[in-house]
Design a protein around this motif. Sequence first.
Motif, short mmCIF file in Angstrom:
data_model
loop_
_atom_site.label_atom_id
_atom_site.label_comp_id
_atom_site.label_asym_id
_atom_site.label_seq_id
_atom_site.Cartn_x
_atom_site.Cartn_y
_atom_site.Cartn_z
N LEU A 4 8.04 3.48 -8.00
CA LEU A 4 8.58 3.95 -9.42
C LEU A 4 9.65 2.47 -9.61
CD1 LEU A 4 9.51 5.57 -11.79
CD2 LEU A 4 11.50 6.26 -9.97
N GLN A 5 9.47 1.95 -10.43
CA GLN A 5 9.92 0.36 -10.83
C GLN A 5 10.41 0.26 -12.05
OE1 GLN A 5 6.39 -1.79 -9.39
NE2 GLN A 5 6.45 -2.81 -11.37
N THR A 6 11.25 -0.76 -12.16
CA THR A 6 12.18 -1.29 -13.35
C THR A 6 11.32 -2.31 -13.81
OG1 THR A 6 13.82 -2.21 -12.23
CG2 THR A 6 14.22 -0.09 -13.03
N ASP A 7 10.93 -3.19 -12.89
CA ASP A 7 10.04 -4.42 -13.24
C ASP A 7 8.89 -3.89 -14.08
OD1 ASP A 7 11.95 -6.06 -11.98
OD2 ASP A 7 10.93 -5.72 -9.94
N PRO A 8 8.42 -4.93 -14.72
CA PRO A 8 7.12 -4.86 -15.56
C PRO A 8 5.95 -4.67 -14.45
CG PRO A 8 8.34 -6.73 -16.35
CD PRO A 8 9.15 -6.26 -15.12
N GLU A 57 10.70 9.94 -7.23
CA GLU A 57 9.70 9.36 -6.11
C GLU A 57 9.07 10.42 -5.00
OE1 GLU A 57 11.47 4.81 -6.07
OE2 GLU A 57 12.88 6.78 -5.27
N ARG A 58 10.12 11.39 -4.81
CA ARG A 58 9.71 12.50 -3.92
C ARG A 58 8.39 13.37 -4.60
NH1 ARG A 58 14.52 13.17 -2.26
NH2 ARG A 58 14.86 14.87 -3.59
N VAL A 59 8.79 13.55 -5.86
CA VAL A 59 7.97 14.54 -6.71
C VAL A 59 6.45 13.60 -6.81
CG1 VAL A 59 7.49 15.47 -8.89
CG2 VAL A 59 9.77 15.83 -7.62
N MET A 60 6.83 12.30 -7.07
CA MET A 60 5.38 11.70 -7.32
C MET A 60 4.58 11.59 -5.73
SD MET A 60 6.73 8.36 -9.57
CE MET A 60 5.18 7.45 -9.29
N ASP A 75 -8.35 6.02 -0.89
CA ASP A 75 -7.21 5.11 -1.29
C ASP A 75 -6.65 5.55 -2.87
OD1 ASP A 75 -4.98 3.81 -0.80
OD2 ASP A 75 -5.84 1.76 -0.57
N LEU A 76 -5.46 5.43 -2.82
CA LEU A 76 -4.75 5.73 -4.18
C LEU A 76 -3.64 4.92 -4.38
CD1 LEU A 76 -4.30 9.33 -5.42
CD2 LEU A 76 -2.33 7.74 -5.20
N ILE A 77 -3.38 4.53 -5.60
CA ILE A 77 -1.92 3.83 -5.96
C ILE A 77 -1.59 4.39 -7.37
CG2 ILE A 77 -3.09 1.78 -6.86
CD1 ILE A 77 -0.62 0.10 -6.11
N ALA A 78 -0.32 4.63 -7.58
CA ALA A 78 0.25 5.04 -8.67
C ALA A 78 1.62 4.13 -8.76
CB ALA A 78 0.49 6.41 -8.73
N VAL A 79 1.69 3.49 -9.94
CA VAL A 79 3.05 2.82 -10.31
C VAL A 79 3.55 3.05 -11.61
CG1 VAL A 79 4.18 0.58 -10.28
CG2 VAL A 79 2.15 1.05 -8.74
N HIS A 80 4.79 3.87 -11.62
CA HIS A 80 5.36 4.05 -12.66
C HIS A 80 6.33 3.26 -13.21
CE1 HIS A 80 6.27 6.69 -16.33
NE2 HIS A 80 5.12 7.21 -16.14
N ARG A 81 6.63 3.01 -14.49
CA ARG A 81 8.12 2.17 -14.67
C ARG A 81 9.02 3.10 -15.27
NH1 ARG A 81 7.75 -2.78 -18.45
NH2 ARG A 81 10.03 -3.41 -18.30
#
Length: 151
Positions: A4-8, A57-60, A75-81
Amino acid sequence: MVRLQTDPIDPAALLADFCRARTDAGAVVSFTGLCRVATDGQAVETLAIDAWPGFTERVMAELEAGTRARFDLIDLIAVHRWGEVGVGEAIVFVATAAVHRRDAFQAADYLMDQLKTRAPLWKREEGPDGRRWIEPRASDHADAARWEPTP
């Protein structure tokens, strides 16, 4: 990995990194969700996404674990803004890697359905007509429900 991030979010860089030196997968599927210019005919100037860091983040991470358990993934990646997102900017990026394409496609689809309906993220569109909260639609819940066993 989930983040989880604030950056673009830079989907191209994330996908390139995810695929770098990957010789173990026969398929990589990625999805990028973008902030659109209008919803239901109402103009959007920005999207404000609120999260509860730590809890979100825990739920993600739980959703990631459930996806890995359900599908045969490498593998898996998930990034949410979260924070303020401009029109055309990425809100979410998901990529899955699997030996076979079906698992990669289904896992990405499943994870997006879960993120859309279960992740504790609150979205508010702002435009010339004011602010409006965005809730998951009935169709979002129907998409998520199709993964549940039928009685």
